[in-house]
Design a protein around this motif. Sequence first.
Motif, PDB file in Angstrom:
ATOM      1  N   THR A 173       0.815  -1.603  -0.168  1.00 15.62           N
ATOM      2  CA  THR A 173      -0.402  -0.048  -0.027  1.00 15.62           C
ATOM      3  C   THR A 173       0.452   1.467   0.137  1.00 15.62           C
ATOM      4  O   THR A 173       2.338   1.557   0.133  1.00 15.62           O
ATOM      5  CB  THR A 173      -0.600   0.028   1.183  1.00 15.62           C
ATOM      6  OG1 THR A 173      -0.174   0.466   1.487  1.00 15.62           O
ATOM      7  CG2 THR A 173      -1.489  -0.905   1.471  1.00 15.62           C
ATOM      8  N   ALA A 174       0.208   2.152  -0.672  1.00 16.02           N
ATOM      9  CA  ALA A 174       0.711   3.427  -0.583  1.00 16.02           C
ATOM     10  C   ALA A 174       0.220   4.947  -0.021  1.00 16.02           C
ATOM     11  O   ALA A 174      -1.377   4.811  -0.749  1.00 16.02           O
ATOM     12  CB  ALA A 174       1.610   3.889  -2.344  1.00 16.02           C
ATOM     13  N   LYS A 175       0.930   5.652   0.929  1.00 14.08           N
ATOM     14  CA  LYS A 175      -0.103   6.498   0.710  1.00 14.08           C
ATOM     15  C   LYS A 175       0.043   8.018   2.032  1.00 14.08           C
ATOM     16  O   LYS A 175       2.035   7.606   1.987  1.00 14.08           O
ATOM     17  CB  LYS A 175      -1.340   5.947   2.483  1.00 14.08           C
ATOM     18  CG  LYS A 175       0.288   6.099   3.607  1.00 14.08           C
ATOM     19  CD  LYS A 175      -0.863   5.099   5.258  1.00 14.08           C
ATOM     20  CE  LYS A 175       0.029   5.884   6.199  1.00 14.08           C
ATOM     21  NZ  LYS A 175      -0.476   4.916   7.355  1.00 14.08           N
ATOM     22  N   TRP A 176      -0.308   9.344   0.924  1.00 14.78           N
ATOM     23  CA  TRP A 176       0.575  10.558   0.832  1.00 14.78           C
ATOM     24  C   TRP A 176       1.031  10.422   3.031  1.00 14.78           C
ATOM     25  O   TRP A 176      -0.478  10.128   3.484  1.00 14.78           O
ATOM     26  CB  TRP A 176      -0.753  11.385   0.447  1.00 14.78           C
ATOM     27  CG  TRP A 176      -0.349  12.650   1.039  1.00 14.78           C
ATOM     28  CD1 TRP A 176       0.276  13.603   0.390  1.00 14.78           C
ATOM     29  CD2 TRP A 176      -0.426  13.458   2.349  1.00 14.78           C
ATOM     30  NE1 TRP A 176       0.547  14.675   1.641  1.00 14.78           N
ATOM     31  CE2 TRP A 176      -0.209  15.020   2.418  1.00 14.78           C
ATOM     32  CE3 TRP A 176      -1.001  12.709   3.612  1.00 14.78           C
ATOM     33  CZ2 TRP A 176      -0.539  15.355   3.580  1.00 14.78           C
ATOM     34  CZ3 TRP A 176      -2.068  14.303   4.157  1.00 14.78           C
ATOM     35  CH2 TRP A 176      -1.663  15.745   4.163  1.00 14.78           C
ATOM     36  N   VAL A 177       2.074  11.046   3.145  1.00 18.89           N
ATOM     37  CA  VAL A 177       2.756  11.541   4.379  1.00 18.89           C
ATOM     38  C   VAL A 177       2.359  12.676   4.669  1.00 18.89           C
ATOM     39  O   VAL A 177       2.007  13.489   5.526  1.00 18.89           O
ATOM     40  CB  VAL A 177       4.152  11.123   4.445  1.00 18.89           C
ATOM     41  CG1 VAL A 177       4.501  10.958   6.041  1.00 18.89           C
ATOM     42  CG2 VAL A 177       3.923   9.700   5.066  1.00 18.89           C
ATOM     43  N   ASN A 178       2.874  13.510   3.738  1.00 19.10           N
ATOM     44  CA  ASN A 178       2.767  15.113   4.061  1.00 19.10           C
ATOM     45  C   ASN A 178       3.438  15.961   2.613  1.00 19.10           C
ATOM     46  O   ASN A 178       3.961  15.318   1.265  1.00 19.10           O
ATOM     47  CB  ASN A 178       3.573  15.959   4.788  1.00 19.10           C
ATOM     48  CG  ASN A 178       4.956  15.894   4.650  1.00 19.10           C
ATOM     49  OD1 ASN A 178       5.621  15.258   5.151  1.00 19.10           O
ATOM     50  ND2 ASN A 178       5.608  16.831   4.239  1.00 19.10           N
ATOM     51  N   ASP A 179       2.918  17.319   2.444  1.00 17.34           N
ATOM     52  CA  ASP A 179       3.170  17.719   0.959  1.00 17.34           C
ATOM     53  C   ASP A 179       3.703  18.662   0.814  1.00 17.34           C
ATOM     54  O   ASP A 179       4.611  18.529   2.022  1.00 17.34           O
ATOM     55  CB  ASP A 179       2.102  18.614   0.222  1.00 17.34           C
ATOM     56  CG  ASP A 179       0.603  17.712   0.162  1.00 17.34           C
ATOM     57  OD1 ASP A 179       0.829  16.586  -0.712  1.00 17.34           O
ATOM     58  OD2 ASP A 179      -0.773  18.528   0.073  1.00 17.34           O
ATOM     59  N   GLU A 180       4.578  18.855   0.267  1.00 13.36           N
ATOM     60  CA  GLU A 180       5.934  20.100   0.376  1.00 13.36           C
ATOM     61  C   GLU A 180       5.180  21.040   1.593  1.00 13.36           C
ATOM     62  O   GLU A 180       3.796  21.880   0.991  1.00 13.36           O
ATOM     63  CB  GLU A 180       6.139  20.704  -1.147  1.00 13.36           C
ATOM     64  CG  GLU A 180       6.718  20.027  -2.032  1.00 13.36           C
ATOM     65  CD  GLU A 180       6.800  20.985  -3.247  1.00 13.36           C
ATOM     66  OE1 GLU A 180       8.956  21.027  -4.348  1.00 13.36           O
ATOM     67  OE2 GLU A 180       6.555  21.664  -3.754  1.00 13.36           O
ATOM     68  N   SER A 181       6.309  21.678   2.534  1.00 13.59           N
ATOM     69  CA  SER A 181       6.308  22.221   2.521  1.00 13.59           C
ATOM     70  C   SER A 181       5.589  23.753   2.796  1.00 13.59           C
ATOM     71  O   SER A 181       5.289  25.259   2.773  1.00 13.59           O
ATOM     72  CB  SER A 181       7.207  22.534   4.233  1.00 13.59           C
ATOM     73  OG  SER A 181       8.665  22.468   4.229  1.00 13.59           O
ATOM     74  N   CYS A 182       6.608  24.081   1.445  1.00 14.65           N
ATOM     75  CA  CYS A 182       6.981  25.270   0.585  1.00 14.65           C
ATOM     76  C   CYS A 182       7.399  25.353  -0.995  1.00 14.65           C
ATOM     77  O   CYS A 182       7.366  24.245  -1.515  1.00 14.65           O
ATOM     78  CB  CYS A 182       8.565  26.127   1.381  1.00 14.65           C
ATOM     79  SG  CYS A 182       8.292  26.804   2.970  1.00 14.65           S
ATOM     80  N   PHE A 183       6.912  26.729  -1.670  1.00 14.24           N
ATOM     81  CA  PHE A 183       7.108  26.421  -3.087  1.00 14.24           C
ATOM     82  C   PHE A 183       8.556  25.814  -3.212  1.00 14.24           C
ATOM     83  O   PHE A 183       9.569  26.465  -2.551  1.00 14.24           O
ATOM     84  CB  PHE A 183       6.792  27.774  -3.999  1.00 14.24           C
ATOM     85  CG  PHE A 183       6.958  27.907  -5.160  1.00 14.24           C
ATOM     86  CD1 PHE A 183       6.060  27.099  -5.813  1.00 14.24           C
ATOM     87  CD2 PHE A 183       7.869  28.828  -5.821  1.00 14.24           C
ATOM     88  CE1 PHE A 183       5.957  27.066  -7.141  1.00 14.24           C
ATOM     89  CE2 PHE A 183       8.534  28.570  -6.723  1.00 14.24           C
ATOM     90  CZ  PHE A 183       7.395  27.567  -7.651  1.00 14.24           C
TER      91      PHE A 183
END
Length: 450
Positions: free
Chosen positions: A371-381
């Motif tokens: 399984t694969a799951k999102w942990v976090n997006d980029e913190s900044c651009f």
Amino acid sequence: MFSKRIIILQLIIIGFNTINVIGQSDKYALLFKSTLEEESTYYDSEFSCEIKYSWRTFSFQYKSTSLNKREPQYDFYYLPDDFIEINLLFEGKVDYRTHTVPDCFMIPEISIDKTNFNIMPLFGCNFTVIVYPLHVEGTDNTEPVCSTTTLELRGGYDWEYLIGDTVSEDGKELEWKPLSFSTPSINPNIGDIYTIENINIDDLDVASPKRKIHFRAGHVASGTYVTPITYTVTGCSPQFIGYYDKIKTSCSYFKDGNISLKIDRDIDPSEQLVVTLFKDESSGDILTGQYSTKQLSAIDSKIIVLEGFGGGVFGFKWPVDIDAGIYYFRYQTLNEADTPQKPDASDSVFWDKLVKTPNFTIEKATNVDFTAKWVNDESCFEAGDGKIQIEVTSGETGRSYFYIVYKVEGTTETLERDWTSFSGTTTVISGLGKGEYKIKVKDNEGCLAK
């Protein structure tokens, strides 16, 4: 003052050329067992038989007296190899003390022919004749037999056997041993006879004369016999001991399982071991392959190679990969010069020493899944610190894993991160920028999650 009872039995002859009954051939013969019945109302009975071949006639006669009533008389006659039917003329008569016994006449239509060469009892008013057609045949002798073989032999009367050469070095016939008396058919076991003679078949050299056993039939009292039948004796097919090195398929979608067998002896130089693999399916067993200790096909050079384990135990690995499923083997030894057939449901006499092994199962490797799951997006651009966690949820125990990452832009997939190993079953892929990603996982055997 006497009444006579006369019985005539007549058979038909067809298709002979020049015939010499006595000494023409010893493959076929007739043994007559004639008995005059004892009865207080008559005496001085007589019985005769004429055997006619073309222009020749041979006959025998039997008279009863107070001394020989009910004592059987035996008469033996050889027949030509090319006979079709035999002409026999029987006649019997009895002189009675009184007129109270009626006359009796019998003229049955009976034939003795090569295609139906059966025992024939003939009953008259005062006599019984049993005609024993002698011609030894039975279990196929073109293939070797072994100690577990029980033969089916027919076409005899008195039976004898002889192991080894039939004549000595100076040309004298060696002694035959008694086996059975007054028996048209017998079922001797090869191993029993060799045990009686204290001969171990497995200890014999492949060229030993004692690997030949002969059986003959005839009439011992008169020393007359028909042609013997001879069998070559070899070791029985090795007995199955067990499986070893059973291997499941390396991946759930591969067909590379395998197995090895242990057997209880090596094979002789004159033998080959032929092994056939069957898949046990609910719709019917499927023959999936056949190999031997010699090469069977010009386009397939694989052979069975035996290895010794000591203590008389040998083993071999099946020379090709096996798909997952339930299987069994059937094997036996044959002459090294033979080209083996494929065994089938009928198992012809060609496969008279087949050994069937217990069923075994080649299992599929456990399918790799994750399984694969999102942990976090980029913190900044454009920080490039996004994370995805992957967890392997199934696979073979004890294996390690790798992942690969592609960035997906429309229909284009760009390699983001090449195959990367990780310990355990869980890892976090970090350093990812904004976007859509495709992830694949495989184990250290190259099995992909599908």
